[in-house]
Design an enzyme around this catalytic site. Structure first.
Site, PDB file in Angstrom:
ATOM      1  N   VAL A  59      -0.689 -44.019  -1.043  1.00 42.10           N
ATOM      2  CA  VAL A  59       0.059 -43.040  -0.241  1.00 42.10           C
ATOM      3  C   VAL A  59       0.339 -43.545   1.168  1.00 42.10           C
ATOM      4  CG1 VAL A  59      -0.771 -41.063  -1.560  1.00 42.10           C
ATOM      5  CG2 VAL A  59      -2.049 -41.822   0.464  1.00 42.10           C
ATOM      6  N   TYR A 150     -12.470 -36.482   9.343  1.00 41.32           N
ATOM      7  CA  TYR A 150     -12.083 -35.709   8.153  1.00 41.32           C
ATOM      8  C   TYR A 150     -11.583 -34.318   8.557  1.00 41.32           C
ATOM      9  CZ  TYR A 150     -12.504 -33.809   3.388  1.00 41.32           C
ATOM     10  OH  TYR A 150     -12.263 -33.236   2.161  1.00 41.32           O
ATOM     11  N   ALA A 151     -12.309 -33.669   9.470  1.00 41.25           N
ATOM     12  CA  ALA A 151     -11.909 -32.335   9.927  1.00 41.25           C
ATOM     13  C   ALA A 151     -10.542 -32.370  10.602  1.00 41.25           C
ATOM     14  CB  ALA A 151     -12.954 -31.766  10.879  1.00 41.25           C
ATOM     15  N   ALA A 152     -10.298 -33.415  11.377  1.00 37.78           N
ATOM     16  CA  ALA A 152      -9.009 -33.545  12.056  1.00 37.78           C
ATOM     17  C   ALA A 152      -7.864 -33.613  11.049  1.00 37.78           C
ATOM     18  CB  ALA A 152      -9.004 -34.774  12.952  1.00 37.78           C
ATOM     19  N   LYS A 154      -7.922 -32.540   7.830  1.00 36.74           N
ATOM     20  CA  LYS A 154      -7.814 -31.347   7.010  1.00 36.74           C
ATOM     21  C   LYS A 154      -7.303 -30.153   7.815  1.00 36.74           C
ATOM     22  CE  LYS A 154      -8.953 -33.371   3.264  1.00 36.74           C
ATOM     23  NZ  LYS A 154      -7.920 -33.603   2.233  1.00 36.74           N
TER      24      LYS A 154
END
Length: 244
Positions: A59, A150-152, A154
């Site tokens: 991707v 990861y939080a950024a 998502k």
């Protein structure tokens, strides 16, 4: 049901993505493309489901994405459903995250979603209809220790999705964009965790168990289907009540 739908699922070879592919196939989609970097683990899907094709795809490779989407468009004349499921983690506390791990997670989880959607949304808009479902997380809505990168990503896909819901429909096209935010789910990434950790996860979830990939796939299939034709710009939490 997803009858007559042409569907693309990234990260579709294993875990939640594979379950989504199988669910789409069972719901009679015309064709489901299971896209992944590791296609070997998904080869049996094509034997089991005649309406599934496995495609090796990164991707982050915009040129490869364009070539792939052009092939599908030429063959089918449309793309009805895109599920942005491909994602990675490189967890660490803020003062220990390397720039390489920060960049890698953002490239796959955030830019990868942008790359796929940018390539496919114009086809949906031209055809006047389509559904884009992007995998977020309760970490993206409520944060978590040691997962800044990861939080950024998502949280970022939720913000992009809200913008897309407004942008893609502004000229009358019925192109919808939504997110699914899973909680603690049984996947190959969690199955080897210590029992103590798993018990802690279950204790924090009001329903007292971890979710199964099928729980997520059912939600994705609903948002992808015509049954959700008046739902756009939303984030569906499937977390057993973890975040209320």
């Amino acid at each position: 049901m997803l009858t007559n739908k042409i569907c693309i699922v990234t990260g579709g070879a294993q875990g939640i993505g594979r379950c989504i592919v199988e669910t789409f196939a069972q719901q009679q989609a015309t064709m489901v493309y299971a896209c992944d970097m590791n296609t070997q683990v998904a080869e049996e899907l094509t034997a089991q489901y005649p309406n599934v094709r496995v495609k090796q795809l990164n991707v982050c490779d915009r040129q490869a994405i364009q070539s792939f989407i052009q092939e599908i468009h030429q063959e089918h004349g449309k793309i009805d459903v895109l599920v942005n499921n491909a994602g990675i983690t490189r967890d660490n506390l803020l003062d220990r995250i390397s720039e390489e791990d920060w960049d890698m997670v953002l490239d796959v989880n955030l830019k990868g979603v942008f790359n796929m959607t940018q390539a496919i949304a114009p086809i949906m808009i031209e055809n006047g209809i389509g559904s884009i479902v992007t995998m977020s997380s309760v970490v993206g809505t409520d944060g978590n220790i040691g997962q800044s990168n990861y939080a950024a990503t998502k949280g970022g896909v939720i913000a992009m999705t809200k913008g897309w819901a407004k942008e893609f429909s502004r000229k009358g096209a019925q192109v919808r964009a939504n997110c699914v935010a899973p909680g603690f789910i049984e996947t190959p990434m969690t199955i080897d965790l210590p029992e103590k950790v798993l018990d802690h996860m279950k204790s924090k979830t009001p329903l007292g168990r971890m979710g199964k990939p099928q729980d997520i796939a059912n939600g994705v299939a609903f948002l992808a289907s015509d049954n959700a034709s008046f739902i756009t710009g939303q984030t569906l939490k499937i977390d057993g009540g973890l975040v209320i």
